[in-house]
Write a protein that holds these residues in place. Structure first.
Motif, short mmCIF file in Angstrom:
data_model
loop_
_atom_site.label_atom_id
_atom_site.label_comp_id
_atom_site.label_asym_id
_atom_site.label_seq_id
_atom_site.Cartn_x
_atom_site.Cartn_y
_atom_site.Cartn_z
N ASP A 111 -2.92 4.29 -3.58
CA ASP A 111 -4.19 4.88 -3.13
C ASP A 111 -5.36 4.36 -3.97
N GLN A 117 -1.33 2.52 3.68
CA GLN A 117 -0.29 3.53 3.46
C GLN A 117 1.10 3.02 3.83
N HIS A 150 4.89 4.41 -7.11
CA HIS A 150 5.16 5.33 -6.00
C HIS A 150 6.61 5.80 -6.05
#
Length: 357
Positions: A111, A117, A150
């Protein structure tokens, strides 16, 4: 040059948004800012200055003792609270020079970098091969670090990185992370990657696909249920696949193509482009994810036709070609038409995309 002066120059470089810092005899220190080399208003460096820089940076006692015979040497250097630096010391015209790539202390996020995404979805794969490609300095390391971050924040896994040198320092959040540096912790990438299969990893990051042996081991790791991330110095998905296949003997290439069709999960290809306002650069991305069509095209040796599959997969799968992204960046005013045209894969396709809006 004493160490305090060196550290001050590095700190100022970080504060001024430099990506690289050059120390070379015959020139003053040079910062690369937004892709442009900017010499500092200082006296030109002498060979003794750059030799001292190398000695300050190199921590290995044996290498230090042999400094006058060093021809090229990779290492890292850290300034707590400022940044880490990926360093290459090399000899030119009989004298030592040093190039330092700035690695921010803070781990980048998907982000935070403004990445699509779909990269989170790619990182959520439980097995397979993910390749981030592009020229040197196109941000591959930051993208990989963000994808590892992530996983670290969302999964309870063992992540093993093999780097030359270690760049971003990851701390355990939900995952357990082991980071190995070539030269310091292991002899070379091939040995480290082969050993990695015995170190119970769920995720392996290997700095670069350098040769046939490494490609083969990485594919074997993916085939045995590991998620493998790596980089290739290629410009798009088709060239990446052709490069990986071409390093194998002709009689093995059909089998390698089948293995890639089975195990490749995504390619993410990057180019950094100047913004229209002159304040920094923006990232243009081609993203290809595995779909039945992608797998079929690889199996049928239609790799050079993958661009049409990528463009058709934008809405459903989050894929995008460079030309699709360039047209979007141009419409948003982030890049000029001239920049888009200079970076396009196909001028005709870019014109078609711009005309269709």
């Amino acid at each position: 040059m004493d160490q305090a002066t060196l550290n001050k120059l590095l700190t100022v470089g970080v504060q001024n948004g430099a990506s690289d810092i050059h120390f070379r005899p015959g020139d003053p220190p040079i910062y690369r800012v937004n892709g442009v080399l900017r010499p500092l208003k200082m006296e030109k460096l002498h060979p003794d200055h750059t030799r001292q820089v190398a000695l300050h940076i190199i921590s290995d006692p044996l290498t230090k003792s042999q400094i006058d015979s060093v021809q090229e040497y990779d290492t890292s250097y850290g300034l707590p609270g400022v940044a880490r630096f990926r360093v290459n010391v090399y000899r030119q015209r009989g004298t030592l020079a040093c190039i330092l790539r700035i690695i921010p202390d803070e781990i980048p996020t998907i982000d935070g970098l403004g990445l699509p995404q779909v990269l989170k979805t790619i990182a959520d794969n439980d097995r397979g091969l993910v390749l981030v490609t592009g020229a040197t300095g196109s941000g591959k390391s930051s993208t990989l670090a963000a994808m590892i971050d992530h996983i670290n924040r969302t999964e309870n896994l063992h992540i093993l990185t093999l780097e030359d040198p270690i760049e971003f320092i990851h701390k355990n959040i939900k995952s357990s992370i082991s980071q190995r540096e070539i030269g310091q912790d292991t002899e070379n990438f091939a040995i480290a990657l082969r050993s990695a299969l015995r170190q119970d990893p769920d995720v392996i990051l290997v700095g670069e696909m350098r040769d046939m042996e490494m490609i083969d081991i990485a594919l074997k790791a993916a085939e045995t249920g590991k998620l493998v991330f790596s980089t290739v110095h290629t410009t798009d998905a088709s060239r990446t696949l052709n490069r990986l296949i071409s390093v194998f003997p002709a009689e093995e290439q059909a089998m390698v193509r089948m293995r890639l069709a089975d195990n490749l999960r995504a390619t993410i290809s990057q180019r950094l482009l100047p913004k229209t306002d002159g304040k920094g650069r923006t990232l243009a991305l081609e993203i290809m994810v595995q779909t039945p069509s992608v797998e079929q095209y690889i199996r049928e040796d239609r790799i050079n036709e993958l661009k049409e599959v990528i463009e058709k997969g934008q809405d459903m799968f989050g894929m995008q070609s460079f030309d699709q992204h360039l047209s979007q960046l141009y419409r948003e005013g982030q890049i000029s038409l001239e920049t888009a045209q200079s970076a396009t894969t196909s001028p005709e396709d870019l014109h078609r995309l711009l005309e269709s809006e």
